[in-house]
Motif scaffolding. Structure first.
Motif, PDB file in Angstrom:
ATOM      1  N   TYR A 298      -7.877  51.380  60.123  1.00  0.00           N
ATOM      2  CA  TYR A 298      -6.690  50.465  59.466  1.00  0.00           C
ATOM      3  C   TYR A 298      -5.244  51.460  58.906  1.00  0.00           C
ATOM      4  O   TYR A 298      -4.298  51.203  58.690  1.00  0.00           O
ATOM      5  CB  TYR A 298      -6.522  49.554  58.599  1.00  0.00           C
ATOM      6  CG  TYR A 298      -5.560  48.208  58.111  1.00  0.00           C
ATOM      7  CD1 TYR A 298      -4.517  47.817  58.977  1.00  0.00           C
ATOM      8  CD2 TYR A 298      -4.633  48.167  56.732  1.00  0.00           C
ATOM      9  CE1 TYR A 298      -4.409  46.966  58.424  1.00  0.00           C
ATOM     10  CE2 TYR A 298      -3.749  47.575  56.616  1.00  0.00           C
ATOM     11  CZ  TYR A 298      -3.087  47.074  57.699  1.00  0.00           C
ATOM     12  OH  TYR A 298      -1.503  46.723  57.490  1.00  0.00           O
ATOM     13  N   LEU A 299      -6.405  52.441  57.870  1.00  0.00           N
ATOM     14  CA  LEU A 299      -5.479  52.950  57.203  1.00  0.00           C
ATOM     15  C   LEU A 299      -4.690  53.933  58.030  1.00  0.00           C
ATOM     16  O   LEU A 299      -3.984  54.813  57.672  1.00  0.00           O
ATOM     17  CB  LEU A 299      -6.404  53.789  55.320  1.00  0.00           C
ATOM     18  CG  LEU A 299      -6.423  52.329  55.334  1.00  0.00           C
ATOM     19  CD1 LEU A 299      -7.617  53.383  53.859  1.00  0.00           C
ATOM     20  CD2 LEU A 299      -5.264  52.487  53.770  1.00  0.00           C
ATOM     21  N   GLU A 312      -9.222  63.608  54.369  1.00  0.00           N
ATOM     22  CA  GLU A 312     -10.301  63.574  52.692  1.00  0.00           C
ATOM     23  C   GLU A 312     -10.577  62.553  52.629  1.00  0.00           C
ATOM     24  O   GLU A 312     -11.465  61.869  52.235  1.00  0.00           O
ATOM     25  CB  GLU A 312      -9.307  64.165  51.591  1.00  0.00           C
ATOM     26  CG  GLU A 312     -10.483  64.674  50.819  1.00  0.00           C
ATOM     27  CD  GLU A 312      -9.871  65.539  49.307  1.00  0.00           C
ATOM     28  OE1 GLU A 312     -10.777  65.821  48.456  1.00  0.00           O
ATOM     29  OE2 GLU A 312      -8.872  66.594  49.936  1.00  0.00           O
ATOM     30  N   LEU A 313      -9.762  60.729  52.558  1.00  0.00           N
ATOM     31  CA  LEU A 313      -9.760  59.549  52.167  1.00  0.00           C
ATOM     32  C   LEU A 313     -11.083  59.481  53.380  1.00  0.00           C
ATOM     33  O   LEU A 313     -11.243  58.863  52.966  1.00  0.00           O
ATOM     34  CB  LEU A 313      -8.724  59.002  51.630  1.00  0.00           C
ATOM     35  CG  LEU A 313      -9.508  57.741  51.321  1.00  0.00           C
ATOM     36  CD1 LEU A 313      -9.710  57.779  49.984  1.00  0.00           C
ATOM     37  CD2 LEU A 313      -7.966  56.721  51.009  1.00  0.00           C
ATOM     38  N   VAL A 314     -10.009  59.350  54.578  1.00  0.00           N
ATOM     39  CA  VAL A 314     -11.062  58.837  55.593  1.00  0.00           C
ATOM     40  C   VAL A 314     -12.302  59.706  55.113  1.00  0.00           C
ATOM     41  O   VAL A 314     -13.693  58.450  56.267  1.00  0.00           O
ATOM     42  CB  VAL A 314     -10.047  58.808  57.059  1.00  0.00           C
ATOM     43  CG1 VAL A 314     -10.857  58.748  57.686  1.00  0.00           C
ATOM     44  CG2 VAL A 314      -9.332  58.170  55.843  1.00  0.00           C
ATOM     45  N   ALA A 315     -12.181  60.381  55.657  1.00  0.00           N
ATOM     46  CA  ALA A 315     -13.283  61.229  55.760  1.00  0.00           C
ATOM     47  C   ALA A 315     -15.109  60.672  53.879  1.00  0.00           C
ATOM     48  O   ALA A 315     -15.955  60.372  54.964  1.00  0.00           O
ATOM     49  CB  ALA A 315     -13.642  63.052  55.203  1.00  0.00           C
ATOM     50  N   VAL A 325     -15.393  54.265  46.404  1.00  0.00           N
ATOM     51  CA  VAL A 325     -14.169  54.184  46.852  1.00  0.00           C
ATOM     52  C   VAL A 325     -13.841  53.175  48.195  1.00  0.00           C
ATOM     53  O   VAL A 325     -12.456  52.139  48.536  1.00  0.00           O
ATOM     54  CB  VAL A 325     -13.304  55.080  47.398  1.00  0.00           C
ATOM     55  CG1 VAL A 325     -12.100  55.465  48.413  1.00  0.00           C
ATOM     56  CG2 VAL A 325     -12.911  56.199  46.826  1.00  0.00           C
ATOM     57  N   ALA A 326     -15.411  53.521  48.175  1.00  0.00           N
ATOM     58  CA  ALA A 326     -15.301  51.820  50.089  1.00  0.00           C
ATOM     59  C   ALA A 326     -15.727  50.891  48.783  1.00  0.00           C
ATOM     60  O   ALA A 326     -14.891  49.818  49.784  1.00  0.00           O
ATOM     61  CB  ALA A 326     -16.787  52.557  50.306  1.00  0.00           C
ATOM     62  N   GLU A 327     -16.931  50.106  47.657  1.00  0.00           N
ATOM     63  CA  GLU A 327     -15.771  49.161  47.272  1.00  0.00           C
ATOM     64  C   GLU A 327     -14.292  48.657  46.851  1.00  0.00           C
ATOM     65  O   GLU A 327     -14.501  47.589  47.218  1.00  0.00           O
ATOM     66  CB  GLU A 327     -17.152  49.525  46.121  1.00  0.00           C
ATOM     67  CG  GLU A 327     -17.910  48.201  45.174  1.00  0.00           C
ATOM     68  CD  GLU A 327     -18.627  48.404  44.054  1.00  0.00           C
ATOM     69  OE1 GLU A 327     -18.333  47.342  43.223  1.00  0.00           O
ATOM     70  OE2 GLU A 327     -18.921  49.777  43.906  1.00  0.00           O
ATOM     71  N   ALA A 350      -5.820  61.058  48.549  1.00  0.00           N
ATOM     72  CA  ALA A 350      -6.567  61.939  47.740  1.00  0.00           C
ATOM     73  C   ALA A 350      -7.001  61.817  46.554  1.00  0.00           C
ATOM     74  O   ALA A 350      -7.356  62.084  46.250  1.00  0.00           O
ATOM     75  CB  ALA A 350      -6.907  63.507  48.873  1.00  0.00           C
ATOM     76  N   ASP A 351      -5.934  61.268  45.947  1.00  0.00           N
ATOM     77  CA  ASP A 351      -5.435  60.671  44.378  1.00  0.00           C
ATOM     78  C   ASP A 351      -6.766  59.663  44.327  1.00  0.00           C
ATOM     79  O   ASP A 351      -7.174  60.140  42.771  1.00  0.00           O
ATOM     80  CB  ASP A 351      -4.297  60.129  44.062  1.00  0.00           C
ATOM     81  CG  ASP A 351      -3.883  61.792  44.337  1.00  0.00           C
ATOM     82  OD1 ASP A 351      -3.703  63.077  44.315  1.00  0.00           O
ATOM     83  OD2 ASP A 351      -2.249  61.257  44.513  1.00  0.00           O
ATOM     84  N   LEU A 352      -7.119  58.661  44.984  1.00  0.00           N
ATOM     85  CA  LEU A 352      -8.323  58.027  44.265  1.00  0.00           C
ATOM     86  C   LEU A 352      -9.494  58.684  44.729  1.00  0.00           C
ATOM     87  O   LEU A 352     -10.445  57.715  44.174  1.00  0.00           O
ATOM     88  CB  LEU A 352      -8.078  56.911  45.974  1.00  0.00           C
ATOM     89  CG  LEU A 352      -6.266  55.914  46.291  1.00  0.00           C
ATOM     90  CD1 LEU A 352      -6.698  54.636  47.504  1.00  0.00           C
ATOM     91  CD2 LEU A 352      -6.272  55.663  44.883  1.00  0.00           C
TER      92      LEU A 352
END
Length: 679
Positions: A298-299, A312-315, A325-327, A350-352
């Motif tokens: 979705y993102l 980077e976040l998707v990986a 992050v997934a939680e 990627a800040d997350l």
């Protein structure tokens, strides 16, 4: 029109009849006048009887036409599809996040045998994706379903998609899904069916007082089971009222009525435990968390090719589906916040990854939400925080523009005081301003002239006194009215004016006003005929004509509503403003002319203008639009919201901060409202 609305014309008729009898009895020629009066009255009654007969036939034909329940249900279905198709697009539900649901393992549902209606069933296993909810509901023999989930799990979105799916699949005779927020139900004043019918009439004015179907048809649709209540947010009801709500709902659906209900999982489990009985034959399904892979898909949907900001976040999501992050992104609300906060090219998702806990990720998303939507996000945050805090002080409130005045402190008193001050200002402006200008330009040669500065100060003091007196009198009136309402234990909604919709076209207005003028002239001629001593006067005839025009304007200019589109807040506000200004202008001009024609004395004429302004203020201008103007003035004066308050709310809806339900606005999610309110 209910019986309670006939008290004003009945009282006026009684007073007029009493005055007429006194006039006849006090005359030296009472018998002669009585004989003439009897002749005229007989003719009037004969014509009146004919008119009433014709009106009765027309009303009967109209009643038969608009009371067709199947036709009314079809109209409602079209409105529901248009309303929620538009809202689904505004919420980004045209491509919803992939969320699964399944039969809950919590002890909150009746036995499988009760749900299915077959004692051989000992286990019920339902599962699927959100788009499959409509098919699953139609497969249930009892057509009763409860959807539970964690906060932010997408229960409202699932309810919208379910209502749309059922409406689009609706066959002849099937009930029409009607999505309602349970937080708007005043359980002290309304039983369940009355509340559903009321919300139907408010959200769809075609079923309102002046709609072509009317509130009686709305009530009939509910009682006949032709409306399928889709009740959203049991958890948003005050905790003390949840058990009562479930009992009332269970009592209605116990008669094999279809129903859909959404709630947070823990709150629903607590209510059923306290109630002790499950709701009817309702199957209970629970929304699951957003899977990490679904969140990643979705993102990255709609992201231009070559934009690697999300890589980077998707990986991280795909490599660590159980990570921090997934939680944090396991709810549709969190995924929506992330998509919105990092939608601009200059941001870095990627800040997350620098947040150490799911709570830290969530707080970071809330903090980054408004900066992505508003250039001056600090000012927007202060405005939303103010509205959220005011809503938190009035549980069950929303951002309906005609109810916003309830967010004011001492709402009824403050609104009445403001109206009183405005009336005082208008009266003094009309009565004293001409004298001020004349005194400055043409001083009286027989008297010692006052310096212009003294004249201005004197008139300024009079203006200020009028404002203060008007505010005090208005405030006392508002306080007394509110106190009487509370003392008689009547619902506060009686003090809330619903918006008025529609206005006749110019041709229809002219036809009705011509009829009103002719009626006024006919009344004057009848009076002149009964008393030969009254000479015919065009001034008096025109005064009666103006009076007839005022009555016709206020009683006949709001037509039956034939709404083919769902009502939007700005549309209903504009309609109510248009009607208020039209009726106010006709009333103040017409009554001023009538009252000024009674006498040649200038002081009494000024008093007549004052009376016309006061009558206009308490009759056609006592409406929802005026109260909205008052609340937006006070909010703006204290720097809480912009002057263009409706534009601000519309912009928030376009940006996704607010959602639209019928003709009202609400915060997109209760957690977003709680964040702004600091709770």
């Amino acid at each position: 029109m209910g019986l309670r609305r006939w008290w004003l014309p009945s009282g006026a008729f009684s007073v007029a009849l009493l005055g007429l009898l006194l006039w006849v009895s006090r005359s030296d020629e009472a018998l002669d006048r009585g004989d003439k009066l009897a002749g005229v009255a007989g003719a009037v009654l004969a014509v009146g009887g004919l008119v009433i007969s014709v009106i009765g036939v027309v009303v009967a034909v109209r009643a038969n036409r608009v009371a067709d329940h199947a036709q009314a249900a079809d109209t409602l279905a079209r409105l529901v599809v248009r309303q929620w198709t538009r809202e689904a697009g505004a919420r980004g539900l045209t491509r919803p996040i992939d969320i699964d649901w399944a039969t809950t393992l919590r002890s909150v549902a009746p036995s499988p045998a009760e749900v299915v209606g077959d004692p051989r069933f000992t286990r019920l296993t339902l599962h699927g994706a959100v788009p499959d909810l409509a098919d699953a509901f139609r497969a249930l023999p009892g057509r009763q379903l409860v959807v539970v989930g964690e906060p932010g799990s997408g229960k409202t979105s699932a309810a919208i998609l379910l209502a749309l799916g059922l409406t689009r699949q609706r066959g002849p005779g099937d009930p029409v899904p009607l999505l309602l927020s349970l937080s708007t139900w005043d359980m002290v004043e309304h039983d369940f069916e009355t509340w559903v019918a009321h919300r139907l009439a408010v959200d769809h004015p075609v079923f309102g007082e002046r709609g072509v179907h009317g509130p009686q048809v709305a009530r009939a649709l509910v009682e006949l089971g032709m409306v399928l209540p889709v009740l959203d947010g049991l958890d948003e009801v005050a905790r003390a009222g949840r058990v009562f709500a479930v009992r009332a709902i269970a009592e209605v659906v116990g008669r094999n009525r279809p129903l859909v209900l959404t709630s947070r999982s823990e709150e629903y489990e607590e209510v059923i435990r306290e109630h002790g009985v499950a709701i009817g034959r309702a199957a209970v399904v629970e929304l699951g968390p957003v899977r990490a892979a679904a969140a990643a898909d979705y993102l990255t949907s709609g992201v231009p090719a070559g934009d690697g900001r999300w890589d980077e976040l998707v990986a991280e999501l795909r490599d660590h589906p159980d990570g921090v992050v997934a939680e944090a992104l396991s709810t549709p609300l969190a995924v929506y916040l992330a998509k919105t906060a990092y939608g601009s090219p200059g941001t870095d998702p990627a800040d997350l990854l620098t947040c150490g806990t799911p709570d830290a990720v969530e707080n970071h998303l809330y903090d980054a939400y408004l900066p992505a939507l508003y250039p001056d996000h600090d000012r927007a945050r202060r405005r939303f925080a103010f509205l959220a805090r005011r809503l938190a002080r009035r549980p069950g409130s929303d951002l309906s523009w005609w109810r916003l005045f309830l967010l004011l402190p001492g709402a009824h008193t403050l609104v009445a005081a403001t109206r009183g001050a405005f009336i005082g200002t208008m009266v003094m402006a009309i009565v004293l301003l001409p004298g001020l200008v004349w005194g400055l330009l043409q001083p009286d040669p027989g008297r010692r002239p006052l310096p212009p500065g003294h004249i201005v100060v004197l008139y300024g003091i009079l203006f200020l006194a009028a404002v203060v007196v008007g505010a005090v009198v208005g405030g006392l009136r508002g306080l007394a009215r509110w106190g009487v309402t509370r003392l008689m234990r009547r619902e506060e909604e009686r003090l809330v004016h619903l918006p008025r919709y529609g206005l006749l076209r110019l041709r229809q207005v002219l036809v009705r006003l011509v009829f009103a003028v002719a009626l006024g002239v006919a009344v004057f001629c009848s009076i002149a005929f009964m008393d030969r001593g009254i000479p015919f006067s065009w001034d008096e005839a025109s005064a009666w004509a103006a009076f007839g025009a005022v009555l016709m304007a206020n009683l006949g200019l709001a037509p039956r509503i034939r709404a083919d589109e769902p009502i939007r807040p700005a549309m209903s506000l504009a309609a109510d403003r248009r009607i208020a200004l039209t009726l106010g202008a006709v009333t103040v001009v017409g009554l001023s002319y009538v009252l000024m024609s009674v006498t040649r004395n200038q002081a009494l004429r000024s008093l007549g203008v004052v009376a016309a302004i006061w009558i206009t203020a308490v009759w056609p201008m006592s409406c929802a639009w005026v109260k909205f103007e008052i609340v937006r003035f006070w909010f703006w004066a204290f720097g809480k919201t912009p002057w263009r308050l409706m534009g601000f709310l519309e912009g928030a809806h376009r940006r996704g901060v607010l959602r639209q339900v019928g003709g009202t606005y609400e915060f997109r999610h209760r957690r977003i409202q709680d964040y702004f309110a600091g709770t």
